[in-house]
Design a protein around this motif. Structure first.
Motif, short mmCIF file in Angstrom:
data_model
loop_
_atom_site.label_atom_id
_atom_site.label_comp_id
_atom_site.label_asym_id
_atom_site.label_seq_id
_atom_site.Cartn_x
_atom_site.Cartn_y
_atom_site.Cartn_z
N ASN A 15 0.82 -1.21 0.00
CA ASN A 15 0.00 0.00 0.00
C ASN A 15 0.86 1.26 0.00
O ASN A 15 0.56 2.25 0.69
CB ASN A 15 -0.96 0.02 1.20
CG ASN A 15 -2.14 -0.89 1.01
OD1 ASN A 15 -2.64 -1.03 -0.10
ND2 ASN A 15 -2.59 -1.52 2.08
N ASN A 386 -2.91 8.53 4.21
CA ASN A 386 -1.68 7.77 4.24
C ASN A 386 -1.92 6.33 3.78
O ASN A 386 -3.06 5.97 3.44
CB ASN A 386 -1.05 7.80 5.64
CG ASN A 386 -2.04 7.38 6.72
OD1 ASN A 386 -2.61 6.30 6.64
ND2 ASN A 386 -2.24 8.24 7.72
N SER A 387 -0.88 5.51 3.81
CA SER A 387 -0.98 4.16 3.28
C SER A 387 -1.93 3.27 4.07
O SER A 387 -2.47 2.31 3.53
CB SER A 387 0.41 3.50 3.25
OG SER A 387 0.97 3.44 4.54
N SER A 388 -2.16 3.58 5.33
CA SER A 388 -3.03 2.75 6.16
C SER A 388 -4.51 3.08 5.98
O SER A 388 -5.37 2.26 6.33
CB SER A 388 -2.65 2.87 7.64
OG SER A 388 -2.87 4.19 8.10
N ASN A 389 -4.82 4.25 5.45
CA ASN A 389 -6.25 4.63 5.35
C ASN A 389 -6.69 5.04 3.95
O ASN A 389 -7.80 5.55 3.77
CB ASN A 389 -6.58 5.74 6.35
CG ASN A 389 -5.92 7.08 6.03
OD1 ASN A 389 -5.34 7.27 4.96
ND2 ASN A 389 -5.99 8.01 6.96
#
Length: 445
Positions: A15, A386-389
């Motif tokens: 991601n 960001n990559s987590s969301n």
């Protein structure tokens, strides 16, 4: 071409998100992804597209579509509304497809491709029917998609509902088109072998189709257990489920798309896994036709390749992704099911894998070696991104109106909301004329 100064949302395994990033495209493939400052020096002689800080992400993919349904938009038919799925087929779609001409097919393709590009959809996997304008229909449709610049996989739905002569014509239409695709090797155009559904195709026709498929080395594209009638007739006529029948007839496999699967059982799920077949879920259409929702969560648990389509309901995959995320929660009565990662896996990663199986190269990801099918999205997030969301932002924040540019097969087909290859207004004006004539033919029936 270098797409520079963007926030690159790769949707790769990690991601990865690259702020102030760039994507280098050579021919129709992504060759490099990295920081814009470095790639601008590395590829300083290349033409460039300035993303101006906007999001650059993979183009969306519709893994089951019916382009001809575009000409039904706003159509009002006489008689009582359909009260069940088989009436929907008989009173709407099987009436409409009988009246289609090759001109209708072409303009439905143009309209669908325009709609797709504007909505950020870069690939359409289409399932076509026009029983009295069968021969040459896939060529018309593929020419329309290609004129706009959309990647397409095409098939003609073989069915015996209009008689054996038309069924045989459908077999030949698939065979000749797929063979031509194999010979031409155009990355924008591939073919699958179309079948309507188990309940409209006899064993004899299936055997002939399988023989042709074996020669062509392709997969099938077939509706599976969309309505109860499909299952009931399969049990009555053959003493087995639809999936079991298709397995016995050697229809299933890694390049075969089994669409819907609403009424399949646990043994059927196991068969789909064993044969490595593709399942395509169409939640909005399933809700509209009131047929139910398939056991997609069980399929995910079995690691079946489940993709997402619209069944021709829309070319807007952002909308379909939203429906995918919420409908399983409602059906299960559990807000925990169909998580954001599961939704993204189906809609982005799995759809990209389906393209890889049908076209030979990956899509749905921004990484080296993938098809250069990208969209530039003007999404000014009010919260951290960001990559987590990123998946949550796609579901809850982004929509098709945010798409400002679309790149397919390494070429810009829409820039700053303006289509590059075609005059949209001219097409829409002609399409209104074509569809009006089609509606008049329906009214005379």
């Amino acid at each position: 071409m270098l797409i520079k100064n963007g926030t690159i949302v790769t949707f790769n395994v990690e991601n990865t998100i690259i702020e102030n990033g760039a994507v280098y495209i050579k021919d129709n493939i992504i060759k490099d992804v990295g920081e814009s400052s470095k790639l601008e020096i590395k590829y300083k002689e290349e033409d460039s597209l300035d993303a101006k800080g906007k999001i650059v992400m993979p183009g969306l993919i519709c893994s089951h579509y019916h382009a001809y349904s575009a000409l039904a938009r706003g159509m009002i038919l006489d008689g009582e509304p359909a009260s069940n799925f088989i009436e929907v087929l008989r009173r709407v779609w099987w009436r409409l497809d009988k009246k289609l001409t090759l001109e209708d097919v072409y303009y439905s393709g143009l309209v669908s491709a325009i709609d797709a590009v504007k909505n950020g959809t870069t690939t359409l996997i289409d399932h076509h029917a026009s029983p009295y304008a069968c021969t040459g229909s896939l060529e018309k449709l593929s020419k329309a998609f290609s004129k706009v610049g959309v990647r397409g996989n095409y098939c003609y739905e073989v069915s015996e509902r209009d008689g054996m002569d038309i069924a045989k014509e459908g077999l030949l239409e698939n065979y000749s088109f797929i063979k031509k695709c194999k010979d031409n090797k155009n990355d924008l155009i591939t073919g699958s072998f179309g079948l309507h559904a188990s309940f409209t195709v006899s064993d004899e026709t299936l055997k002939e189709a399988v023989s042709m498929r074996d020669e062509l080395d392709c997969g099938f594209h077939v509706h599976v257990s969309e309505g109860n009638m499909d299952e009931e007739l399969s049990q009555y006529n053959y003493g087995k489920s639809v999936v079991k029948r298709l397995e016995n007839m050697k229809v299933l496999g890694e390049k075969t798309i089994a669409v819907h699967g609403v009424n399949i059982g646990k043994e059927d799920v196991d068969i789909l896994k064993k044969t490595n077949s593709i399942v395509v879920h169409n939640p909005e259409s399933n809700m509209n036709n009131a047929v139910g929702i398939p056991p997609i969560l069980d399929m995910l648990d079995k690691d079946i390749l489940v993709g997402l389509g619209t069944d021709g309901f829309t070319g807007n995959m952002f909308r379909e992704i939203d429906n995918l995320y919420v409908v399983h929660k409602l059906i299960k009565g559990d807000p925990r099911v169909m998580s954001v990662p599961e939704t993204i896996k189906i809609a982005i990663n799995n759809n990209g894998e389906i393209v890889k199986r049908l076209f030979g190269k990956p899509a749905g990801v921004v990484e080296e070696g993938a098809f250069a099918d990208l969209i530039v999205v003007d999404y000014n997030s009010p919260t951290p991104f960001n990559s987590s969301n990123a998946g949550g932002h796609l579901i809850f924040g982004m929509n098709s109106n945010n798409v400002i540019s679309t790149i397919i097969n390494g070429k810009i087909v829409m820039q700053d909301r303006k289509l590059v290859n075609i005059d949209e207004e001219t097409v829409m004006k002609k399409s209104r004329e074509v569809s009006k004539n089609l509606w008049n033919r329906l009214a005379d029936n």
